[in-house]
Design a protein around this motif. Structure first.
Motif, short mmCIF file in Angstrom:
data_model
loop_
_atom_site.label_atom_id
_atom_site.label_comp_id
_atom_site.label_asym_id
_atom_site.label_seq_id
_atom_site.Cartn_x
_atom_site.Cartn_y
_atom_site.Cartn_z
N PRO A 35 37.10 38.42 35.83
CA PRO A 35 36.02 37.37 36.38
C PRO A 35 35.65 36.99 37.63
CG PRO A 35 36.73 35.75 34.91
CD PRO A 35 38.01 37.18 34.82
N LEU A 36 35.31 36.58 38.48
CA LEU A 36 34.94 36.91 40.49
C LEU A 36 35.87 35.77 40.32
CD1 LEU A 36 32.38 38.16 42.10
CD2 LEU A 36 34.62 38.96 41.66
N SER A 37 35.70 34.46 39.19
CA SER A 37 36.61 33.03 39.47
C SER A 37 37.53 33.26 39.61
CB SER A 37 35.97 32.00 38.49
OG SER A 37 36.33 33.15 37.33
N GLU A 38 38.46 34.54 38.81
CA GLU A 38 39.81 34.47 38.95
C GLU A 38 40.44 35.60 39.82
OE1 GLU A 38 42.21 33.18 36.42
OE2 GLU A 38 40.38 31.85 35.74
N VAL A 39 39.21 36.61 40.52
CA VAL A 39 39.36 37.52 41.93
C VAL A 39 40.06 36.91 42.71
CG1 VAL A 39 39.04 39.51 43.02
CG2 VAL A 39 38.82 38.76 40.57
N VAL A 40 41.34 36.43 43.43
CA VAL A 40 41.06 35.64 44.97
C VAL A 40 41.48 36.24 46.39
CG1 VAL A 40 42.52 34.00 43.49
CG2 VAL A 40 44.02 35.66 44.36
K K Z 1 38.14 33.88 43.03
#
Ligand code: K
Ligand code: ADP
Ligand code: ZN
Length: 433
Positions: A80-85
């Motif tokens: 999920p984008l929340s995990e993408v940094v």
């Molecule tokens: K993020």
């Protein structure tokens, strides 16, 4: 010298086992998180349970650059984008850029594999290392940057551009290593020479060169002009970025970080797997990636693999230098021509600068190839006779290597545009007609 002996020197059997375990996990992961892969596997009547060991990889579907474009921008992302940094994009040498995303763990693995590369070249905590790949969306700059930091050497984020200032920094800060494209290394050498600085005044000892194909001749040229030892580094953004494979002190092929990137060679037409030693298209599966993992990604890079143990002690499979991309290959009058073949001929002759351009055209329904090359200042003369003789020697040599004749155009030193990133060596005007 060996950053992670545990992984880099792992016995083959154990490595296959580890790869098998990671592949099973990966297939479960993408099946449940990437609709694109789930649908592909369903079409092939495959479930994750059909994948039990690394040998089962050949059952899985391929992924192509077109698949990435069709799913632009985030369609192939598994996390999920929340995990993408972080997000990068490929440099788009051959079309629209493709977007890739990394989780925190992906970034830490990237630094780890980069540190393995740098250690193999002999970089230590005492080195000061300049990263002269472009910083930005391109993976080269930041990828190399964090690898240097992770190793503990001092990183100088020089990027490209302002080369004279960069040369002064190399001298004043006692920079000992540099990561850049081979084209930029040559350009840097020219600037150093133009500034009247001797290579001995610079303490450069190690170069990490990659991001574009280069030949052994090019290596010799750069080494003698900059006074360092140049090592190959290979990578591509879809798989990670720089650090997928690296040369050791033996400099015979590049060790693949196989615990993270599983390599295969296929016949680009039939897609069948080819044995070690046979040249074909390189394919990678990302065994541990979370952000945007890829199954059997077709790189279009042409090379072969060797599995023999290396005298350096590393047990990982090596890939030979990339001879070109399948889409770099020019078909001229039905004959396959790679820019690297022309490069070898030109750099094998002392009369020429390592600067050339291939111009392909179609005249009267016939393909034509013009090779423009810079004559070195010491050899450039107004004597037409000697220039004609040089031209003839080059066209004869090109003919014997390429099996087709090329029109040679000798140009003055410094007339072909220099590149600070990936160089453009081919202009194909045929696509416009
Ligand atoms: K993020
Ligand atoms: P793009 O495909 O837009 O150029 P990348 O910046 O990800 O995107 O470039 C990856 C490609 O660069 C590889 O697939 C390969 O063709 C080339 N490349 C990278 N490193 C090397 C190397 N050491 N030798 C030859 N080619 C390389
Ligand atoms: Zn080795």
């Amino acid at each position: 010298m060996i950053w992670n002996p545990n992984k880099e020197c792992m016995p083959r059997e154990q490595m296959r086992e580890l790869q098998g375990k990671r592949l099973c996990k990966l297939v479960q992961y993408v099946y449940h998180n990437v609709p694109f892969y789930r649908h592909k596997m369903q079409e092939m009547d495959l479930t994750p349970d059909d994948i039990r060991e690394i040998e089962d990889i050949t059952k899985l579907p391929f992924t192509t650059k077109q698949d990435l474009r069709d799913n632009y921008p985030y369609g192939l992302m598994a996390a999920p984008l929340s995990e993408v940094v972080r997000v990068h994009a490929s440099s788009g040498t051959t079309g629209n850029p493709t977007i890739v995303g990394y989780t925190r763990r992906d970034l830490s693995i990237w630094s780890e594999v980069m540190s393995r590369c740098l250690s193999a070249y002999g970089v230590t905590r005492d080195d000061t290392f300049s990263v002269s790949y472009g910083y930005g969306l391109f993976t080269g700059g930041l990828g190399a940057h964090y690898g240097v930091e992770n190793l503990g050497a001092t990183v100088i984020p020089a990027s490209t551009g302002n080369t004279e200032k960069h040369v002064r920094l190399i001298r004043d800060l006692h920079i000992t290593g540099i990561a850049c494209t081979p084209s930029y290394a040559l350009y840097l050498a020219e600037v150093v020479e133009r500034m009247g600085i001797r290579k001995e005044e610079l303490g450069l000892r190690i170069g990490a060169f990659g991001a574009e194909p280069w030949t052994e001749h090019m290596r010799q040229e750069i080494q003698s002009r900059l006074g360092l030892k140049g090592y190959n580094i290979y990578g591509l953004s879809e798989i990670m970025g720089p650090g997928v494979s690296y040369e050791c002190q033996e400099q015979y092929g590049s060790h693949i970080n196989e615990d993270h990137f599983y390599p295969e060679i296929i016949d680009p037409v039939t897609c069948q797997n080819l044995p070690y030693g046979t040249q074909g298209e390189l394919v990678f599966t990302t065994l541990t990636k979370e952000g945007m993992p890829l199954l059997r990604y077709r790189t279009k890079d042409l090379t072969s693999l060797i599995a023999d143990p290396c005298p350096c002690g590393r047990t990982s499979v090596r890939m030979m230098p990339i001879m070109g991309r399948s889409d770099d290959m020019l078909i001229i009058r039905g004959i396959n021509v790679f820019p690297s073949q022309v490069e070898s001929v030109i750099l094998g002759m002392k009369e020429f600068e390592p600067q050339y351009l291939l111009v392909v055209d179609r005249k009267n329904n016939l393909d034509t190839l013009e090779v423009q090359v810079e004559v070195r200042r010491d050899f450039f003369s107004d004597d037409i006779g000697s220039m004609l003789k040089l031209k003839k020697t080059l066209s004869d040599r090109l003919k014997s290597v390429l099996s087709i004749s090329a029109e040679v155009k000798l140009v003055e030193p410094n007339s072909i545009a220099r590149s600070q990133g990936k160089s453009k060596r081919v202009i194909d005007n045929r696509v416009l007609v």
